[in-house]
Write a protein that holds these residues in place. Structure first.
Motif, PDB file in Angstrom:
ATOM      1  N   SER A  11       3.936  -1.451   6.431  1.00  0.00           N
ATOM      2  CA  SER A  11       5.266  -1.958   6.820  1.00  0.00           C
ATOM      3  C   SER A  11       5.455  -3.324   5.959  1.00  0.00           C
ATOM      4  O   SER A  11       4.596  -4.071   5.879  1.00  0.00           O
ATOM      5  CB  SER A  11       4.831  -2.366   8.347  1.00  0.00           C
ATOM      6  N   VAL A  12       6.699  -2.978   5.648  1.00  0.00           N
ATOM      7  CA  VAL A  12       7.259  -4.404   5.039  1.00  0.00           C
ATOM      8  C   VAL A  12       8.531  -4.473   5.529  1.00  0.00           C
ATOM      9  O   VAL A  12       9.256  -3.981   5.960  1.00  0.00           O
ATOM     10  CB  VAL A  12       7.411  -4.226   3.418  1.00  0.00           C
ATOM     11  N   GLN A  13       9.108  -5.812   4.948  1.00  0.00           N
ATOM     12  CA  GLN A  13      10.584  -6.275   5.284  1.00  0.00           C
ATOM     13  C   GLN A  13      11.494  -5.895   4.280  1.00  0.00           C
ATOM     14  O   GLN A  13      10.897  -5.639   2.927  1.00  0.00           O
ATOM     15  CB  GLN A  13      10.323  -7.977   5.522  1.00  0.00           C
ATOM     16  N   ALA A  14      12.642  -5.768   4.477  1.00  0.00           N
ATOM     17  CA  ALA A  14      13.687  -5.293   3.631  1.00  0.00           C
ATOM     18  C   ALA A  14      13.533  -6.377   2.271  1.00  0.00           C
ATOM     19  O   ALA A  14      13.591  -7.499   2.619  1.00  0.00           O
ATOM     20  CB  ALA A  14      15.172  -5.611   4.372  1.00  0.00           C
ATOM     21  N   GLY A  15      13.758  -5.672   1.169  1.00  0.00           N
ATOM     22  CA  GLY A  15      13.447  -6.523   0.142  1.00  0.00           C
ATOM     23  C   GLY A  15      11.977  -6.656  -0.591  1.00  0.00           C
ATOM     24  O   GLY A  15      12.000  -6.928  -1.635  1.00  0.00           O
ATOM     25  N   GLY A  16      11.192  -5.922   0.192  1.00  0.00           N
ATOM     26  CA  GLY A  16       9.777  -6.031  -0.200  1.00  0.00           C
ATOM     27  C   GLY A  16       9.493  -4.879  -0.991  1.00  0.00           C
ATOM     28  O   GLY A  16      10.255  -4.104  -1.267  1.00  0.00           O
ATOM     29  N   SER A  17       8.169  -4.833  -1.662  1.00  0.00           N
ATOM     30  CA  SER A  17       7.862  -3.838  -2.339  1.00  0.00           C
ATOM     31  C   SER A  17       6.491  -3.069  -2.128  1.00  0.00           C
ATOM     32  O   SER A  17       5.589  -3.770  -1.063  1.00  0.00           O
ATOM     33  CB  SER A  17       7.368  -4.303  -3.595  1.00  0.00           C
ATOM     34  N   LEU A  18       6.251  -1.829  -2.169  1.00  0.00           N
ATOM     35  CA  LEU A  18       5.116  -1.152  -2.088  1.00  0.00           C
ATOM     36  C   LEU A  18       4.887  -0.031  -3.318  1.00  0.00           C
ATOM     37  O   LEU A  18       6.042   0.234  -3.975  1.00  0.00           O
ATOM     38  CB  LEU A  18       5.319  -0.250  -0.685  1.00  0.00           C
ATOM     39  N   ARG A  19       3.476   0.019  -3.463  1.00  0.00           N
ATOM     40  CA  ARG A  19       3.247   1.169  -4.347  1.00  0.00           C
ATOM     41  C   ARG A  19       2.331   2.242  -3.788  1.00  0.00           C
ATOM     42  O   ARG A  19       1.293   2.010  -3.235  1.00  0.00           O
ATOM     43  CB  ARG A  19       2.661   0.637  -5.599  1.00  0.00           C
ATOM     44  N   LEU A  20       2.966   3.347  -3.993  1.00  0.00           N
ATOM     45  CA  LEU A  20       2.390   4.512  -3.521  1.00  0.00           C
ATOM     46  C   LEU A  20       1.374   5.267  -4.511  1.00  0.00           C
ATOM     47  O   LEU A  20       1.851   5.338  -5.624  1.00  0.00           O
ATOM     48  CB  LEU A  20       3.344   5.567  -2.694  1.00  0.00           C
ATOM     49  N   SER A  21       0.204   5.847  -4.158  1.00  0.00           N
ATOM     50  CA  SER A  21      -0.594   6.438  -4.861  1.00  0.00           C
ATOM     51  C   SER A  21      -0.868   7.655  -4.340  1.00  0.00           C
ATOM     52  O   SER A  21      -1.015   8.294  -3.260  1.00  0.00           O
ATOM     53  CB  SER A  21      -1.824   5.729  -5.015  1.00  0.00           C
ATOM     54  N   CYS A  22      -0.890   8.735  -5.367  1.00  0.00           N
ATOM     55  CA  CYS A  22      -1.407  10.183  -4.970  1.00  0.00           C
ATOM     56  C   CYS A  22      -2.508  10.554  -5.920  1.00  0.00           C
ATOM     57  O   CYS A  22      -2.545  10.735  -7.277  1.00  0.00           O
ATOM     58  CB  CYS A  22      -0.130  11.092  -5.092  1.00  0.00           C
ATOM     59  N   ALA A  23      -3.555  10.973  -5.462  1.00  0.00           N
ATOM     60  CA  ALA A  23      -4.695  11.773  -6.265  1.00  0.00           C
ATOM     61  C   ALA A  23      -5.384  12.985  -5.697  1.00  0.00           C
ATOM     62  O   ALA A  23      -5.388  12.959  -4.442  1.00  0.00           O
ATOM     63  CB  ALA A  23      -5.685  10.564  -6.301  1.00  0.00           C
ATOM     64  N   PRO A  24      -5.945  13.949  -6.174  1.00  0.00           N
ATOM     65  CA  PRO A  24      -6.080  13.833  -7.611  1.00  0.00           C
ATOM     66  C   PRO A  24      -4.660  14.497  -8.188  1.00  0.00           C
ATOM     67  O   PRO A  24      -4.110  15.170  -7.717  1.00  0.00           O
ATOM     68  CB  PRO A  24      -7.103  14.615  -8.022  1.00  0.00           C
ATOM     69  N   SER A  25      -4.211  13.883  -9.220  1.00  0.00           N
ATOM     70  CA  SER A  25      -3.001  14.398  -9.838  1.00  0.00           C
ATOM     71  C   SER A  25      -3.547  14.889 -11.427  1.00  0.00           C
ATOM     72  O   SER A  25      -3.092  14.138 -12.494  1.00  0.00           O
ATOM     73  CB  SER A  25      -2.151  13.117  -9.993  1.00  0.00           C
ATOM     74  N   ILE A  26      -4.419  15.738 -11.387  1.00  0.00           N
ATOM     75  CA  ILE A  26      -5.037  16.156 -12.531  1.00  0.00           C
ATOM     76  C   ILE A  26      -4.083  16.627 -13.448  1.00  0.00           C
ATOM     77  O   ILE A  26      -3.247  17.624 -13.715  1.00  0.00           O
ATOM     78  CB  ILE A  26      -5.892  17.412 -12.364  1.00  0.00           C
ATOM     79  N   TYR A  27      -4.181  16.009 -14.890  1.00  0.00           N
ATOM     80  CA  TYR A  27      -3.414  16.219 -15.904  1.00  0.00           C
ATOM     81  C   TYR A  27      -4.048  17.585 -16.702  1.00  0.00           C
ATOM     82  O   TYR A  27      -5.163  17.599 -17.080  1.00  0.00           O
ATOM     83  CB  TYR A  27      -3.583  15.069 -16.877  1.00  0.00           C
TER      84      TYR A  27
END
Length: 126
Positions: A11-27
């Motif tokens: 949860s963030v306020q408007a104007g904020g930032s988040l970084r989502l991650s997804c694993a495994p993302s096998i190359y």
């Protein structure tokens, strides 16, 4: 296919930032089509960003262009979605998807992807 696992929501306020991650993302070496989708209550699941890991090609939903960035860390087998200047309308469950059926030239729809994660919730307050 291995199950995808998302993390980084919150949860963030408007104007904020988040970084989502997804694993495994096998190359795979030849590239893999991976994407982020989101679904708000009462709405259809929509594509937000897609990347072809072989070339780095990306495409974005119009409303997130300039604010969100999709990227892949091959060494960590992880897909990311950096979300800046978040808005209340970005509130949704965010899903990682992989293995798009057909060419990885556009976001496509929910039906185009073969592998999914369980989702991570993003809530943006005004």
């Amino acid at each position: 296919q291995a199950q995808l696992v998302e993390s980084g929501g919150g949860s963030v306020q408007a104007g904020g930032s988040l970084r989502l991650s997804c694993a495994p993302s096998i190359y795979t070496g030849s590239g893999r089509c991976m994407a982020w989708f989101r679904q708000a209550p009462g709405k259809e699941r929509e594509g937000v960003a897609v990347i072809y890991t072989g070339t780095g090609y990306t495409d974005y939903l119009g409303s997130v262009k300039g604010r969100f960035a999709i990227s892949q860390d091959n060494a960590k087998n992880t897909l990311y979605l950096q979300m800046n200047n978040l808005k209340p309308e970005d509130t949704a469950m965010y899903y990682c998807a992989a293995d798009k059926i057909g060419a990885c030239l556009e976001l496509g729809s929910f039906f185009d992807y073969a592998t999914w994660g369980q989702g991570t919730q993003v809530t943006v307050s005004s």
